[in-house]
Design a protein around this motif. Structure first.
Motif, mmCIF file in Angstrom:
data_model
loop_
_atom_site.group_PDB
_atom_site.id
_atom_site.type_symbol
_atom_site.label_atom_id
_atom_site.label_comp_id
_atom_site.label_asym_id
_atom_site.label_seq_id
_atom_site.Cartn_x
_atom_site.Cartn_y
_atom_site.Cartn_z
ATOM 1 N N ALA A 180 1.138 -1.155 0.037
ATOM 2 C CA ALA A 180 0.074 0.128 -0.050
ATOM 3 C C ALA A 180 0.903 1.320 -0.068
ATOM 4 O O ALA A 180 0.684 2.312 -0.523
ATOM 5 N N ASP A 181 2.016 1.187 0.428
ATOM 6 C CA ASP A 181 2.874 2.386 0.721
ATOM 7 C C ASP A 181 3.252 2.908 -0.917
ATOM 8 O O ASP A 181 3.861 3.835 -0.966
ATOM 9 N N LEU A 182 3.524 1.919 -1.856
ATOM 10 C CA LEU A 182 3.795 2.216 -3.160
ATOM 11 C C LEU A 182 2.670 3.195 -3.633
ATOM 12 O O LEU A 182 3.120 3.865 -4.675
ATOM 13 N N PHE A 183 1.400 3.104 -3.231
ATOM 14 C CA PHE A 183 0.502 4.001 -3.997
ATOM 15 C C PHE A 183 0.603 5.400 -3.079
ATOM 16 O O PHE A 183 -0.540 6.050 -2.589
ATOM 17 N N ARG A 184 1.719 6.016 -3.016
ATOM 18 C CA ARG A 184 2.095 7.278 -2.429
ATOM 19 C C ARG A 184 1.233 8.274 -3.270
ATOM 20 O O ARG A 184 0.958 8.197 -4.337
ATOM 21 N N PRO A 185 0.830 9.525 -2.350
ATOM 22 C CA PRO A 185 0.023 10.427 -3.174
ATOM 23 C C PRO A 185 0.817 11.142 -4.313
ATOM 24 O O PRO A 185 1.950 11.335 -3.958
ATOM 25 N N VAL A 186 0.211 11.354 -5.277
ATOM 26 C CA VAL A 186 0.616 12.022 -6.090
ATOM 27 C C VAL A 186 0.916 13.483 -5.984
ATOM 28 O O VAL A 186 -0.123 13.917 -5.175
ATOM 29 N N GLN A 187 1.675 14.073 -6.816
ATOM 30 C CA GLN A 187 1.756 15.609 -6.610
ATOM 31 C C GLN A 187 1.056 16.698 -7.247
ATOM 32 O O GLN A 187 1.298 18.041 -7.464
ATOM 33 N N ALA A 188 0.025 16.070 -8.257
ATOM 34 C CA ALA A 188 -0.636 16.767 -8.916
ATOM 35 C C ALA A 188 -1.481 17.998 -8.359
ATOM 36 O O ALA A 188 -2.308 17.626 -7.313
ATOM 37 N N GLN A 189 -1.187 19.333 -8.759
ATOM 38 C CA GLN A 189 -2.087 20.323 -8.270
ATOM 39 C C GLN A 189 -3.452 20.159 -8.192
ATOM 40 O O GLN A 189 -4.185 19.572 -9.533
ATOM 41 N N GLY A 190 -4.291 20.312 -7.079
ATOM 42 C CA GLY A 190 -5.708 19.779 -7.103
ATOM 43 C C GLY A 190 -6.012 18.629 -7.155
ATOM 44 O O GLY A 190 -7.166 18.315 -7.122
ATOM 45 N N SER A 191 -5.284 17.588 -7.097
ATOM 46 C CA SER A 191 -5.620 16.208 -7.039
ATOM 47 C C SER A 191 -5.991 15.796 -5.620
ATOM 48 O O SER A 191 -5.393 15.991 -4.707
ATOM 49 N N ALA A 192 -7.068 15.300 -5.408
ATOM 50 C CA ALA A 192 -7.970 15.102 -3.898
ATOM 51 C C ALA A 192 -7.896 13.417 -3.982
ATOM 52 O O ALA A 192 -7.831 13.020 -2.753
#
Length: 330
Positions: free
Chosen positions: A57-69
């Motif tokens: 699960a840790d590999l699905f780290r949050p992406v850094q796209a602006q506005g991505s929720a």
């Protein structure tokens, strides 16, 4: 060598691998007791088997796209996300006749139909964020219905879309790291590390069944019994065409494959995998069996593992392997 039992989890947020292993093991042991395999259950809880929990699960780290929720910033993954959401909503619609709440409430069916319309791609709207907004709108509509509030771990629309987004991100096969490995490849490496020697039973839940199936096609190590739980492998329009390799079949080194589904599990769409997966070289193909859990949200792995019909075959495989290796639980 002790018989090896490997668990592969599905979607969700950060996990405590040690705690999850204990929870899954206890649920499986309870199912074994109820199936009449108390000696194997006691051996399972007593550490007689080599039990492992694959954590990715840790590999699905949050992406850094602006506005991505919801951690999706790839247009291809966002498109897959909408397809997956539609499949799940269709599954919920099909399960309504089996729930007492919906038998006298046609409004629920209308809400689900509206949510599917919200999730449908619109030609005039393009781009990742447009797709994510549609997914969030549809999820918000579904979770506004009292009977759907808090579906399992989906206590908020963002969590529902995040989890389905993980499946989409895996199937998109992008998000390369510094060494050029895609996200899906990195996840399969995690599974392969625990399959470095012959494995008695591999239990894979939800997204984990996709990961395990593809990993087994890549690895030479035999697995006596593959068990898939609440698997989306049967999604013909979303998952099946994107599996690698094609056409889908049982991995060559798998000795038996049992696929368990609950009729009310909206993730296990088209659950009878023997209709879509060919045999391997030794003519092994999936055998699908239905189980029935109490409640509306029946997808969690622990509910499946506690079923005697699921736990019994796992116990038998471990008992046979223990007898071969001379372990005490034989």
């Amino acid at each position: 060598m002790r018989p090896r039992l490997v668990f592969v989890h599905g979607v969700g947020g950060p996990r405590d691998a040690v705690g999850e292993l204990a929870d899954w093991t206890r649920a499986l042991a309870a199912g074994m007791h109820n199936a009449g395999h108390s000696a194997v259950a006691d051996g399972l809880l007593g550490g007689e088997f080599d039990c492992r929990f694959v954590h990715y699960a840790d590999l699905f780290r949050p992406v850094q796209a602006q506005g991505s929720a919801v951690e999706v910033d790839d247009e291809q993954a966002a498109g897959i996300l909408l397809e997956l959401l539609d499949e799940v909503l269709a599954g919920l619609s099909e399960s309504l006749p089996n729930t007492p709440h919906a038998q006298h409430d046609a409004q629920v069916a209308r809400v689900l139909a509206h949510a599917r319309a919200e999730a449908a791609p619109q030609p005039q709207e393009q781009g990742t964020m447009a797709a994510v907004r549609r997914a969030l709108n549809a999820a918000t509509t579904v979770l506004s219905v009292r009977m759907f509030r808090g579906l399992g771990q989906w206590t908020a629309p963002k969590l529902m879309v995040r989890d389905l987004g993980q499946v989409a991100r895996y199937l998109a096969r992008r998000e390369t790291d510094g060494s050029g490995l895609t996200l899906d490849a990195r996840i399969r490496i995690r599974v392969a590390r625990e399959l470095d020697s012959p494995t008695t039973v591999l239990v894979a839940h939800s997204l984990g069944s996709i990961v395990a199936w593809e990993t087994l096609h890549e690895g030479p190590v035999p697995v006596r019994l593959l068990v898939t739980l609440g698997s989306p492998l049967g999604m013909r329009t979303v998952v099946r065409p994107r599996l690698v390799p094609q056409p889908p079949c049982t991995p060559d080194r798998v000795g038996a494959w049992l696929n368990f589904f609950d009729h009310d599990d909206p993730v296990a769409v088209r659950p009878r995998l023997e209709d879509d997966f060919g045999p391997n070289g030794t003519q092994v193909r999936p055998v699908s069996r239905r189980v029935d859990s109490v409640g509306f949200w029946v997808h969690p792995a622990r509910l499946y593992l506690a079923q005697p019909g699921v736990a019994g075959p796992i116990a038998e495989a471990l008992r046979t392997a223990a007898a071969t290796t001379g372990e005490p639980s034989a």
